[in-house]
Design a protein around this motif. Structure first.
Motif, PDB file in Angstrom:
ATOM      1  N   LYS A  15     -30.503 -13.999  57.333  1.00 61.15           N
ATOM      2  CA  LYS A  15     -29.646 -15.020  56.737  1.00 61.15           C
ATOM      3  C   LYS A  15     -28.227 -14.460  56.761  1.00 61.15           C
ATOM      4  CE  LYS A  15     -33.295 -16.793  53.882  1.00 61.15           C
ATOM      5  NZ  LYS A  15     -33.935 -16.794  52.592  1.00 61.15           N
ATOM      6  N   TYR A  16     -27.408 -15.023  57.657  1.00 61.87           N
ATOM      7  CA  TYR A  16     -26.080 -14.462  57.875  1.00 61.87           C
ATOM      8  C   TYR A  16     -25.131 -14.700  56.709  1.00 61.87           C
ATOM      9  CZ  TYR A  16     -27.827 -13.825  62.548  1.00 61.87           C
ATOM     10  OH  TYR A  16     -28.574 -13.440  63.619  1.00 61.87           O
ATOM     11  N   ASN A  17     -25.483 -15.551  55.787  1.00 62.81           N
ATOM     12  CA  ASN A  17     -24.638 -15.745  54.617  1.00 62.81           C
ATOM     13  C   ASN A  17     -25.083 -14.866  53.448  1.00 62.81           C
ATOM     14  OD1 ASN A  17     -26.994 -17.067  54.104  1.00 62.81           O
ATOM     15  ND2 ASN A  17     -26.065 -18.986  53.437  1.00 62.81           N
ATOM     16  N   ASP A  18     -26.019 -13.988  53.699  1.00 65.93           N
ATOM     17  CA  ASP A  18     -26.484 -13.046  52.685  1.00 65.93           C
ATOM     18  C   ASP A  18     -25.357 -12.057  52.365  1.00 65.93           C
ATOM     19  OD1 ASP A  18     -27.728 -10.363  51.855  1.00 65.93           O
ATOM     20  OD2 ASP A  18     -29.416 -11.758  51.682  1.00 65.93           O
ATOM     21  N   PRO A  19     -25.099 -11.759  51.109  1.00 68.16           N
ATOM     22  CA  PRO A  19     -24.014 -10.825  50.743  1.00 68.16           C
ATOM     23  C   PRO A  19     -24.167  -9.441  51.368  1.00 68.16           C
ATOM     24  CG  PRO A  19     -24.790 -11.977  48.802  1.00 68.16           C
ATOM     25  CD  PRO A  19     -25.711 -12.354  49.919  1.00 68.16           C
ATOM     26  N   ASN A  20     -25.385  -9.013  51.640  1.00 65.23           N
ATOM     27  CA  ASN A  20     -25.585  -7.697  52.260  1.00 65.23           C
ATOM     28  C   ASN A  20     -25.107  -7.671  53.704  1.00 65.23           C
ATOM     29  OD1 ASN A  20     -26.753  -6.633  49.943  1.00 65.23           O
ATOM     30  ND2 ASN A  20     -28.769  -7.384  50.520  1.00 65.23           N
ATOM     31  N   ARG A  22     -22.375  -9.294  54.835  1.00 67.91           N
ATOM     32  CA  ARG A  22     -20.924  -9.492  54.888  1.00 67.91           C
ATOM     33  C   ARG A  22     -20.139  -8.287  55.431  1.00 67.91           C
ATOM     34  NH1 ARG A  22     -17.186 -12.981  53.433  1.00 67.91           N
ATOM     35  NH2 ARG A  22     -15.210 -12.301  52.557  1.00 67.91           N
ATOM     36  N   PRO A  23     -20.394  -7.047  55.009  1.00 71.34           N
ATOM     37  CA  PRO A  23     -19.617  -5.922  55.559  1.00 71.34           C
ATOM     38  C   PRO A  23     -19.789  -5.767  57.074  1.00 71.34           C
ATOM     39  CG  PRO A  23     -20.891  -5.205  53.650  1.00 71.34           C
ATOM     40  CD  PRO A  23     -21.302  -6.599  53.950  1.00 71.34           C
TER      41      PRO A  23
END
Length: 66
Positions: A15-20, A22-23
């Protein structure tokens, strides 16, 4: 008899919108921008070396298929 395992939470696709994630997305974007900037500078250097009087050198630069 063996107990059946529950795979309902198991997801093969990230899931590319997962906060993990983001970096990594930011790093990939910065890399892409730096790569684009490098090619811009190399194109300008080529234009300067070949001759700024005409734009044929830029046509040659952009005609090469990578």
């Amino acid at each position: 008899m063996a107990e059946k395992e529950d795979y309902s939470d198991f997801n093969f696709y990230p899931k590319y919108n997962d906060p993990n994630f983001r970096p990594y997305a930011i790093a990939i974007g910065e890399l892409a921008l730096a790569w684009n900037g490098l090619h811009d500078v190399l194109g300008r250097l080529f234009w300067t070396i070949v001759g700024k009087s005409n734009y044929a050198s830029l046509a040659v630069w952009h005609s090469i298929k990578a």
